[in-house]
Write a protein that holds these residues in place. Structure first.
Motif, PDB file in Angstrom:
ATOM      1  N   GLU A 237       5.738  80.198  62.013  1.00  0.00           N
ATOM      2  CA  GLU A 237       6.817  81.190  62.015  1.00  0.00           C
ATOM      3  C   GLU A 237       6.961  81.854  63.382  1.00  0.00           C
ATOM      4  N   VAL A 238       5.835  82.088  64.044  1.00  0.00           N
ATOM      5  CA  VAL A 238       5.884  82.684  65.381  1.00  0.00           C
ATOM      6  C   VAL A 238       6.556  81.730  66.363  1.00  0.00           C
ATOM      7  N   GLU A 239       6.171  80.455  66.319  1.00  0.00           N
ATOM      8  CA  GLU A 239       6.742  79.473  67.244  1.00  0.00           C
ATOM      9  C   GLU A 239       8.223  79.240  66.988  1.00  0.00           C
ATOM     10  N   GLN A 240       8.662  79.392  65.732  1.00  0.00           N
ATOM     11  CA  GLN A 240      10.068  79.179  65.395  1.00  0.00           C
ATOM     12  C   GLN A 240      10.937  80.391  65.708  1.00  0.00           C
ATOM     13  N   SER A 241      10.325  81.550  65.886  1.00  0.00           N
ATOM     14  CA  SER A 241      11.102  82.757  66.156  1.00  0.00           C
ATOM     15  C   SER A 241      11.679  82.712  67.568  1.00  0.00           C
ATOM     16  N   MET A 242      12.765  83.432  67.767  1.00  0.00           N
ATOM     17  CA  MET A 242      13.390  83.475  69.083  1.00  0.00           C
ATOM     18  C   MET A 242      12.436  84.072  70.116  1.00  0.00           C
ATOM     19  N   TYR A 243      11.772  85.150  69.726  1.00  0.00           N
ATOM     20  CA  TYR A 243      10.852  85.796  70.659  1.00  0.00           C
ATOM     21  C   TYR A 243       9.672  84.884  70.984  1.00  0.00           C
ATOM     22  N   GLY A 244       9.156  84.200  69.963  1.00  0.00           N
ATOM     23  CA  GLY A 244       8.052  83.282  70.193  1.00  0.00           C
ATOM     24  C   GLY A 244       8.424  82.171  71.151  1.00  0.00           C
ATOM     25  N   GLN A 245       9.639  81.645  71.024  1.00  0.00           N
ATOM     26  CA  GLN A 245      10.084  80.580  71.921  1.00  0.00           C
ATOM     27  C   GLN A 245      10.221  81.085  73.352  1.00  0.00           C
TER      28      GLN A 245
ATOM     29  N   ALA B 170       7.685  88.581  66.003  1.00  0.00           N
ATOM     30  CA  ALA B 170       8.192  87.494  65.165  1.00  0.00           C
ATOM     31  C   ALA B 170       8.356  87.952  63.720  1.00  0.00           C
ATOM     32  N   ALA B 171       7.419  88.760  63.231  1.00  0.00           N
ATOM     33  CA  ALA B 171       7.507  89.267  61.862  1.00  0.00           C
ATOM     34  C   ALA B 171       8.755  90.122  61.679  1.00  0.00           C
ATOM     35  N   ALA B 172       9.011  91.010  62.641  1.00  0.00           N
ATOM     36  CA  ALA B 172      10.210  91.852  62.569  1.00  0.00           C
ATOM     37  C   ALA B 172      11.471  90.999  62.573  1.00  0.00           C
ATOM     38  N   GLU B 173      11.454  89.960  63.391  1.00  0.00           N
ATOM     39  CA  GLU B 173      12.613  89.066  63.470  1.00  0.00           C
ATOM     40  C   GLU B 173      12.838  88.337  62.148  1.00  0.00           C
ATOM     41  N   HIS B 174      11.762  87.874  61.519  1.00  0.00           N
ATOM     42  CA  HIS B 174      11.890  87.109  60.280  1.00  0.00           C
ATOM     43  C   HIS B 174      12.379  87.968  59.111  1.00  0.00           C
ATOM     44  N   ILE B 175      12.044  89.252  59.109  1.00  0.00           N
ATOM     45  CA  ILE B 175      12.537  90.098  58.015  1.00  0.00           C
ATOM     46  C   ILE B 175      13.851  90.780  58.376  1.00  0.00           C
ATOM     47  N   GLY B 176      14.333  90.540  59.602  1.00  0.00           N
ATOM     48  CA  GLY B 176      15.658  91.003  59.990  1.00  0.00           C
ATOM     49  C   GLY B 176      15.763  92.475  60.321  1.00  0.00           C
ATOM     50  N   LEU B 177      14.692  93.048  60.882  1.00  0.00           N
ATOM     51  CA  LEU B 177      14.710  94.468  61.233  1.00  0.00           C
ATOM     52  C   LEU B 177      14.214  94.666  62.664  1.00  0.00           C
ATOM     53  N   PRO B 178      14.735  95.685  63.362  1.00  0.00           N
ATOM     54  CA  PRO B 178      14.174  96.013  64.676  1.00  0.00           C
ATOM     55  C   PRO B 178      12.750  96.538  64.511  1.00  0.00           C
ATOM     56  N   VAL B 179      11.941  96.383  65.539  1.00  0.00           N
ATOM     57  CA  VAL B 179      10.525  96.738  65.413  1.00  0.00           C
ATOM     58  C   VAL B 179      10.324  98.209  65.077  1.00  0.00           C
ATOM     59  N   ASN B 180      11.206  99.079  65.559  1.00  0.00           N
ATOM     60  CA  ASN B 180      11.012 100.509  65.293  1.00  0.00           C
ATOM     61  C   ASN B 180      11.368 100.892  63.862  1.00  0.00           C
ATOM     62  N   ASN B 181      11.951  99.952  63.106  1.00  0.00           N
ATOM     63  CA  ASN B 181      12.227 100.185  61.687  1.00  0.00           C
ATOM     64  C   ASN B 181      11.191  99.517  60.787  1.00  0.00           C
ATOM     65  N   CYS B 182      10.190  98.903  61.403  1.00  0.00           N
ATOM     66  CA  CYS B 182       9.098  98.287  60.650  1.00  0.00           C
ATOM     67  C   CYS B 182       7.879  99.208  60.701  1.00  0.00           C
ATOM     68  N   VAL B 183       6.939  98.976  59.805  1.00  0.00           N
ATOM     69  CA  VAL B 183       5.681  99.723  59.813  1.00  0.00           C
ATOM     70  C   VAL B 183       4.540  98.724  59.671  1.00  0.00           C
ATOM     71  N   LEU B 184       3.601  98.779  60.592  1.00  0.00           N
ATOM     72  CA  LEU B 184       2.422  97.923  60.499  1.00  0.00           C
ATOM     73  C   LEU B 184       1.322  98.656  59.743  1.00  0.00           C
ATOM     74  N   VAL B 185       0.809  98.027  58.695  1.00  0.00           N
ATOM     75  CA  VAL B 185      -0.394  98.530  58.030  1.00  0.00           C
ATOM     76  C   VAL B 185      -1.556  97.772  58.658  1.00  0.00           C
ATOM     77  N   ALA B 186      -2.243  98.426  59.576  1.00  0.00           N
ATOM     78  CA  ALA B 186      -3.263  97.763  60.394  1.00  0.00           C
ATOM     79  C   ALA B 186      -4.655  98.040  59.857  1.00  0.00           C
ATOM     80  N   GLY B 187      -5.569  97.134  60.200  1.00  0.00           N
ATOM     81  CA  GLY B 187      -6.954  97.310  59.777  1.00  0.00           C
ATOM     82  C   GLY B 187      -7.919  97.466  60.926  1.00  0.00           C
ATOM     83  N   SER B 188      -7.404  97.407  62.161  1.00  0.00           N
ATOM     84  CA  SER B 188      -8.291  97.498  63.317  1.00  0.00           C
ATOM     85  C   SER B 188      -7.521  98.009  64.528  1.00  0.00           C
TER      86      SER B 188
END
Length: 240
Positions: A100-108, A169-187
């Motif tokens: 998914e990362v490699e297929q994303s526009m940003y990943g490319q 890439a995750a933000a791109e795949h769900i169709g949202l800008p990064v500032n409208n996403c929330v990362l639930v991080a573990g580290s």
């Protein structure tokens, strides 16, 4: 930590002093390999409340992406997670692995895969694909990506770079800008990567991070559901 541990309990008697550093590296390597094997096995259950959290997100129409791309055995971890979540939840979750990362526009753009022309030509090509309103959105997004790729190459470690690409890439795949996403991080690496790209972040504590401090995170939680992390609480954390 390992140095302190062996200094306290004693080093193997047959280990020369000059080989302590290589010994510690080998222990860390074996520990990581064991952890990777454990993660992809079915011996590790999902954290309590995860299924309910995902179901709640679906009810609230909040898209969920599970990012495994920056794990060494990411694809295998993703498969294990999907199996534990159950097939009925699969349509409600996007798993962001290496493909998914490699297929994303940003990943490319960042990884250089699938881009045969210059970055300027790539931008023109993307702009031509869309109608007038969509043209502006894509142009701004790609321009932002181009700037960030320079920042990543010049200021980030290799690990942080990989996490940043995965989050983008995750933000791109769900169709949202990064500032409208929330990362639930573990580290801390996830927290640092989210901060670099302006993605809000909430930390989910574990035994490994129980004493950690995460000043850039919007909040630190101990678990999912109930008195801990829920979709309404997540929204309140981001607004505050």
């Amino acid at each position: 930590m390992l140095l302190l541990y062996f200094n306290q309990i004693g080093w193997p008697s047959s280990l020369p002093t000059s080989e302590k550093a290589s010994f510690v590296k080998s222990v860390l390597r074996e520990k990581k390999n064991a952890m990777d094997e454990f993660l992809i096995s079915k011996s590790l259950p999902l954290r309590s409340g995860v299924q309910e959290f995902i179901d709640n997100a679906y009810t609230e129409k909040v898209p969920v992406a599970i990012v495994t791309a920056y794990c060494k055995s990411g694809d295998k971890v993703a498969l294990s997670i999907v199996e534990m979540l159950g097939q009925e939840r699969l349509p409600n979750v996007k798993v962001i692995g290496d493909n998914e990362v490699e297929q994303s526009m940003y990943g490319q753009l960042v990884l250089g895969k699938g881009v045969s022309s210059s970055l300027e030509e790539q931008l023109v090509k993307e702009v031509k694909k869309a109608a007038s309103a969509e043209k502006q959105r894509i142009a701004e997004e790609v321009a932002s990506m181009l700037k960030l790729s320079v920042d990543i190459d010049t200021t980030s470690s290799e690990r942080l770079e990989k996490i940043v690409v995965a989050l983008r890439a995750a933000a791109e795949h769900i169709g949202l800008p990064v500032n409208n996403c929330v990362l639930v991080a573990g580290s801390q690496p996830g927290v640092s990567a989210a901060k670099m790209i302006g993605m809000p972040c909430v930390v989910m504590r574990s035994s490994l991070t129980a004493r950690g401090e995460f000043p850039s995170a919007k909040g630190v939680m101990d678990g999912f559901g109930g008195a801990d992390l829920t979709i309404p609480k997540l929204r309140n954390k981001i607004k505050s």
